[in-house]
Design a protein around this motif. Structure first.
Motif: not given
Ligand code: ZN
Ligand code: MG
Length: 464
Positions: A347-366
């Motif tokens: 990321f450019p210096p100083g930028m913060f954001t929400c955490l994120a990641g791919f949903v894995e097979p067989g997994e709910t959103i929650e």
């Protein structure tokens, strides 16, 4: 005198809300018996006693208010009912109590105050008309029709031009080049080198007559008047040649952040086209047997050319364009007044954001939200609530935006995934998002869902 009465009433309402929030059932009953008319009174933020009871998990308070005949359908300034609030904070027994409708009231199939939030890349100017994808007759007529619109891609970058900006104050705007059949005919002739996708037809307002004047070409009045859009991908040498004859046009590259400059509705069309074209360029052979494939259904299907390939029997997701679900979440501190933001090394210096990641097979959103937050920041999450989503054509993700409530607060960063994660106060975030003060840190631009999630949270009542 009227002023005095008003302030006396306000004082009583504040008392009522206070006892509801504190769970003081004795004083609640006393106040209600003295001033039953105040049961639905709202504070400045639109909150009722019922909402305060629900927010703080006081089952008995909610029960007393419901028995007293309060209105559970009232929404506050953040458009939430008491039921929404109880659900958000994970008080299931209270949510059940609030959702349980008695006395002839019919429950709605869905709560009527839920607003569907729109994000950039999520709005379009087309109706996809999937029914036309298999109508090869209609498709081939539309391909040569003079009203049809072609958008051109090279290396998954759309051809754009700068429009407006001639008047001194106006900034020129990046816009898609809307080409006609005659402009692209040269590329269509030898089939094979190009990929052609049917995107849909232009959406019309319901009042607009079919076959609006000026649309249908002379002698074609019998036509349906639908303006079809196609996406066409050409090889770099052809793209170079095309640019030489169209000096004001260029391909938007690199895609990020350049694609964020497009007008909202064109961005949705580009999201659709880019993801489909990326699928074709990345899956050139049958994923099941490695044979050659042919493109069908206006670009939405690839069929294996090997006669006995098992992909030809039954329905297989290998034959259709893919969408990759990603969870992106704003994690809220148990105190309700801090949120968790992180940053990656790239990321450019100083930028913060929400955490994120791919949903894995067989997994709910929650569960994907809980797993990703724990993996990346070591924080445990309880309740998860969906807010809105954003198609992200890099090349075909769907960002599923959630709010999540932390049940632990100690941060342990996984340095392989992210570089840093911190709790930021509501004031710090307001400073960045609303006042544009970038001294401490900054967040992604407003066209990214992360920005919208953070904004959504600070728009919610501070006491929620
Ligand atoms: Zn095959
Ligand atoms: Mg991860």
């Amino acid at each position: 005198m009227a002023d005095l009465e008003r302030s006396f009433k306000q004082d009583l309402v504040a008392q009522l809300h206070h006892v509801a929030a504190a769970g003081d059932t004795g004083r609640l009953r006393t106040l209600l018996s003295r001033s039953p008319s105040l049961i639905n009174a709202t504070a400045q933020n639109g909150w009722t006693a019922l909402m305060y009871g629900a927010r703080n998990g006081h089952f008995e308070v909610v029960q007393i208010l419901l028995e007293g005949g309060c209105d559970r359908s009232i929404v506050n300034k953040s458009r939430q009912t008491a039921l929404d609030i109880a659900k958000f904070w994970g008080y299931k027994h209270i949510a059940n109590l609030l959702a349980n409708v008695k006395g002839g009231e019919r429950p709605l199939p869905l709560p009527n105050e839920v607003k569907e939030l729109e994000n950039y890349f999520g709005t379009t100017l087309l109706d996809r008309r999937s029914d036309k994808r298999t109508d090869s007759n209609w498709l081939s007529k539309k391909q040569t029709h003079p009203s049809s619109v072609y958008i051109l891609f090279s290396n998954l970058s759309p051809l754009v031009t700068l429009a407006g900006g001639t008047e001194s104050s106006q900034q020129p705007e990046v816009k898609l080049c809307r080409l006609r059949h005659e402009d692209v005919q040269q590329f269509l002739a030898p089939a094979g080198e190009v990929t052609l996708i049917f995107l849909g037809v232009e959406l019309r307002l319901p009042t607009e007559p079919r076959g609006a004047p000026g649309r249908a070409a002379p002698g074609e009045e019998h036509e349906d008047g639908l303006t079809a859009w196609f996406a066409l991908s050409i090889e770099p040498p052809s793209a170079e040649k095309f640019k030489q004859t169209h000096e004001d046009a260029y391909f938007l590259h690199p895609p990020m952040p350049a694609l964020l400059q497009l007008p909202e509705k064109e961005a949705g069309v580009v999201a659709q086209a880019r993801s489909i074209l990326a699928w074709h360029s990345r899956y050139q052979f049958c994923p099941t047997c490695g044979s050659a494939t042919k493109i069908e259904d206006g670009g939405y299907k690839k069929t294996c050319l090997k006669e006995d390939c098992s992909s030809l029997r039954g329905v297989h997701n290998t034959s259709y364009p893919r969408v990759d679900p990603v969870v992106i979440m704003l994690v809220i501190h148990p105190d309700g007044n801090h949120c968790l933001l992180g940053r990656q090394k790239r990321f450019p210096p100083g930028m913060f954001t929400c955490l994120a990641g791919f949903v894995e097979p067989g997994e709910t959103i929650e569960d994907a939200v809980r797993r990703e937050v724990e993996e990346e920041a070591g924080v445990q999450v309880g309740h998860v609530q969906y807010v809105s989503c954003q198609p992200w054509p890099m090349p075909s993700s769907l960002m599923i935006g959630c709010l999540a409530v932390a049940v632990s607060t100690e941060i342990k960063v996984d340095k392989n995934e992210i570089e840093d994660a911190r709790w930021f106060t509501r004031e710090q975030v307001v400073d960045v998002i609303i006042k544009g003060n970038r001294r401490l840190f900054f967040v992604p631009p407003s066209r990214a869902i992360a920005h919208q999630l953070i904004k959504h949270w600070i728009g919610m009542n501070a006491n929620l």
